[in-house]
Motif scaffolding. Structure first.
Motif, PDB file in Angstrom:
ATOM      1  N   ALA A 244       2.874   6.060  -2.582  1.00  0.00           N
ATOM      2  CA  ALA A 244       4.015   6.889  -2.982  1.00  0.00           C
ATOM      3  C   ALA A 244       3.981   7.180  -4.477  1.00  0.00           C
ATOM      4  CB  ALA A 244       5.325   6.188  -2.612  1.00  0.00           C
ATOM      5  N   ARG A 245       3.586   6.210  -5.277  1.00  0.00           N
ATOM      6  CA  ARG A 245       3.523   6.409  -6.728  1.00  0.00           C
ATOM      7  C   ARG A 245       2.485   7.463  -7.088  1.00  0.00           C
ATOM      8  NH1 ARG A 245       3.466   0.574  -9.615  1.00  0.00           N
ATOM      9  NH2 ARG A 245       3.602   1.910 -11.454  1.00  0.00           N
ATOM     10  N   ILE A 246       1.377   7.499  -6.343  1.00  0.00           N
ATOM     11  CA  ILE A 246       0.349   8.519  -6.597  1.00  0.00           C
ATOM     12  C   ILE A 246       0.833   9.895  -6.147  1.00  0.00           C
ATOM     13  CG2 ILE A 246      -1.977   9.288  -5.990  1.00  0.00           C
ATOM     14  CD1 ILE A 246      -2.706   6.307  -5.622  1.00  0.00           C
ATOM     15  N   LEU A 247       1.342   9.973  -4.920  1.00  0.00           N
ATOM     16  CA  LEU A 247       1.763  11.264  -4.374  1.00  0.00           C
ATOM     17  C   LEU A 247       2.963  11.829  -5.118  1.00  0.00           C
ATOM     18  CD1 LEU A 247       1.408  10.557  -0.544  1.00  0.00           C
ATOM     19  CD2 LEU A 247      -0.149  11.837  -2.025  1.00  0.00           C
TER      20      LEU A 247
ATOM     21  N   LEU B  30       1.189   9.321   7.853  1.00  0.00           N
ATOM     22  CA  LEU B  30       0.390   8.138   7.544  1.00  0.00           C
ATOM     23  C   LEU B  30       1.142   6.921   8.071  1.00  0.00           C
ATOM     24  CD1 LEU B  30      -0.492   9.085   3.864  1.00  0.00           C
ATOM     25  CD2 LEU B  30      -1.945   9.338   5.881  1.00  0.00           C
ATOM     26  N   ILE B  31       0.501   6.182   8.966  1.00  0.00           N
ATOM     27  CA  ILE B  31       1.144   5.045   9.626  1.00  0.00           C
ATOM     28  C   ILE B  31       0.560   3.766   9.059  1.00  0.00           C
ATOM     29  CG2 ILE B  31       1.543   3.909  11.848  1.00  0.00           C
ATOM     30  CD1 ILE B  31       1.228   6.717  13.143  1.00  0.00           C
ATOM     31  N   MET B  32       1.410   2.972   8.382  1.00  0.00           N
ATOM     32  CA  MET B  32       0.945   1.747   7.709  1.00  0.00           C
ATOM     33  C   MET B  32       2.082   0.735   7.624  1.00  0.00           C
ATOM     34  SD  MET B  32       0.552   3.313   3.841  1.00  0.00           S
ATOM     35  CE  MET B  32      -0.844   4.313   4.296  1.00  0.00           C
ATOM     36  N   THR B  33       2.751   0.495   8.736  1.00  0.00           N
ATOM     37  CA  THR B  33       3.887  -0.410   8.710  1.00  0.00           C
ATOM     38  C   THR B  33       3.424  -1.868   8.725  1.00  0.00           C
ATOM     39  OG1 THR B  33       4.297  -0.799  11.085  1.00  0.00           O
ATOM     40  CG2 THR B  33       5.012   1.317  10.180  1.00  0.00           C
ATOM     41  N   HIS B  34       4.403  -2.770   8.671  1.00  0.00           N
ATOM     42  CA  HIS B  34       4.135  -4.205   8.652  1.00  0.00           C
ATOM     43  C   HIS B  34       3.931  -4.775  10.049  1.00  0.00           C
ATOM     44  CE1 HIS B  34       8.298  -3.856   9.808  1.00  0.00           C
ATOM     45  NE2 HIS B  34       8.358  -5.150  10.084  1.00  0.00           N
ATOM     46  N   ASP B  35       4.123  -3.953  11.077  1.00  0.00           N
ATOM     47  CA  ASP B  35       4.188  -4.449  12.450  1.00  0.00           C
ATOM     48  C   ASP B  35       3.264  -3.632  13.348  1.00  0.00           C
ATOM     49  OD1 ASP B  35       4.927  -5.087  15.070  1.00  0.00           O
ATOM     50  OD2 ASP B  35       7.052  -5.296  14.582  1.00  0.00           O
TER      51      ASP B  35
ATOM     52  N   ALA C  74      -3.823  -1.048  -4.478  1.00  0.00           N
ATOM     53  CA  ALA C  74      -4.016   0.107  -5.348  1.00  0.00           C
ATOM     54  C   ALA C  74      -5.266   0.887  -4.961  1.00  0.00           C
ATOM     55  CB  ALA C  74      -4.096  -0.334  -6.809  1.00  0.00           C
ATOM     56  N   THR C  75      -6.346   0.180  -4.648  1.00  0.00           N
ATOM     57  CA  THR C  75      -7.596   0.851  -4.264  1.00  0.00           C
ATOM     58  C   THR C  75      -7.434   1.563  -2.932  1.00  0.00           C
ATOM     59  OG1 THR C  75      -8.892  -0.787  -5.465  1.00  0.00           O
ATOM     60  CG2 THR C  75     -10.038   0.527  -3.811  1.00  0.00           C
TER      61      THR C  75
ATOM     62  N   VAL D 215       0.837  -1.203   0.000  1.00  0.00           N
ATOM     63  CA  VAL D 215       0.000   0.000   0.000  1.00  0.00           C
ATOM     64  C   VAL D 215       0.871   1.252   0.000  1.00  0.00           C
ATOM     65  CG1 VAL D 215      -1.737   1.321   1.265  1.00  0.00           C
ATOM     66  CG2 VAL D 215      -1.919  -1.166   1.133  1.00  0.00           C
ATOM     67  N   GLY D 216       1.899   1.253   0.838  1.00  0.00           N
ATOM     68  CA  GLY D 216       2.767   2.426   0.929  1.00  0.00           C
ATOM     69  C   GLY D 216       3.425   2.772  -0.396  1.00  0.00           C
TER      70      GLY D 216
END
Length: 273
Positions: A122-125, A179-184, A248-249, A117-118
């Motif tokens: 990043a590709r969008i931003l 934006l917080i979206m880590t694996h842990d 992506a969504t 997701v990150g």
């Protein structure tokens, strides 16, 4: 300081300014067309000719800054002893047209966790004029090879490989949206805790389910945060009108909500961002 260095300095310091360009010269003037200067709230860099010309331009540029002007404008100024003057006569004999362009304070976003997701986010931003900080505790997630898809970014991309990603929260610019979206989950919780202790941040978004947030709420309350503190965190993040579970969504949903936040910031600040 050269005008281009001044533009870079204002961007780095997140200060608004006005770029002034001498776009047309008719007759004699102190500088040729193309001369530039930068006007900030307190300082001026480079020159378009000095005298009444420059003083008038600086005055108008600071009026634009005070009003939060968003659109460029042109001034036509005479340089003869018969031309109107508020700052002394300038008898070069010519006329000039000057373009004043507001310099934006661009949004800053820090994405903690450059997983599927990150990276999509990043590709969008990266297609937008933002300061984009990508942070991950795993070196492979922020390797040059993996982030090669951002090579043509419009955004200024800052990559942080940090085994303790919370430390980066103290390094990002004032007003940064986090934006917080880590694996842990433990890492997410630590980031939420430290983010709430950082008064300089903008919005704080956490990816996850209501059940995850319920657990985090209890932990953060135990850490001494009050209800007003917890209200700073939005979870789940993203536009409610966009549904779907694929990366992506989700990324599109988060980016759409960020644009809404940017617009709200711009409207409330009175300064072009």
């Amino acid at each position: 300081m050269h005008w281009l260095q001044a533009v870079e300095r204002l961007r780095r310091d997140r200060e608004a300014g006005v770029l002034v360009t001498l776009i047309e010269v008719r007759g004699h003037a102190p500088r040729r067309a193309g001369a530039k200067m930068v006007v900030g709230a307190e300082q001026v860099w480079d020159t378009v000719g000095g005298g009444n010309l420059e003083a008038t331009v600086v005055e108008r540029a600071r009026e634009m800054l005070a009003a939060g002007a968003r659109d460029p404008e042109q001034l036509e100024l005479g340089l003869s002893d018969k031309a109107p003057s508020r700052h002394g006569q300038q008898c070069c004999g010519g006329e000039v047209t000057v373009l004043l362009e507001p310099l934006r304070v661009v949004p800053a976003v820090a994405v903690f966790g450059v997983g599927h997701v990150g990276l999509e986010l990043a590709r969008i931003l990266a297609r937008h004029d933002v300061e984009l900080h990508l942070v991950d505790s795993r070196a492979a997630q922020v390797s040059d090879e993996r982030l090669a898809v951002l090579a043509d970014a419009t955004a200024q991309v800052h990559v942080h490989h940090s085994p303790v990603p919370e430390l980066v929260l103290g390094q990002v610019p004032r007003g940064t949206h986090v934006l917080i979206m880590t694996h842990d989950h433990a890492e997410d919780a630590a980031l939420c805790d430290v983010a709430l202790r950082c008064a300089h941040l903008g919005s704080i978004g956490l990816i996850g389910s209501p059940a995850k947030w319920s657990r985090f709420r209890g932990r953060l309350l135990e850490e001494g945060h009050g209800e007003a503190d917890l209200a700073r965190i939005t979870t789940p993040i993203g536009s409610p009108g966009i549904t779907g579970k694929d990366p992506a969504t989700i990324a599109v949903s988060v980016a759409a909500e960020l644009v809404r936040v940017f617009e709200a910031d711009r409207a409330s600040s009175g300064v072009r961002r």
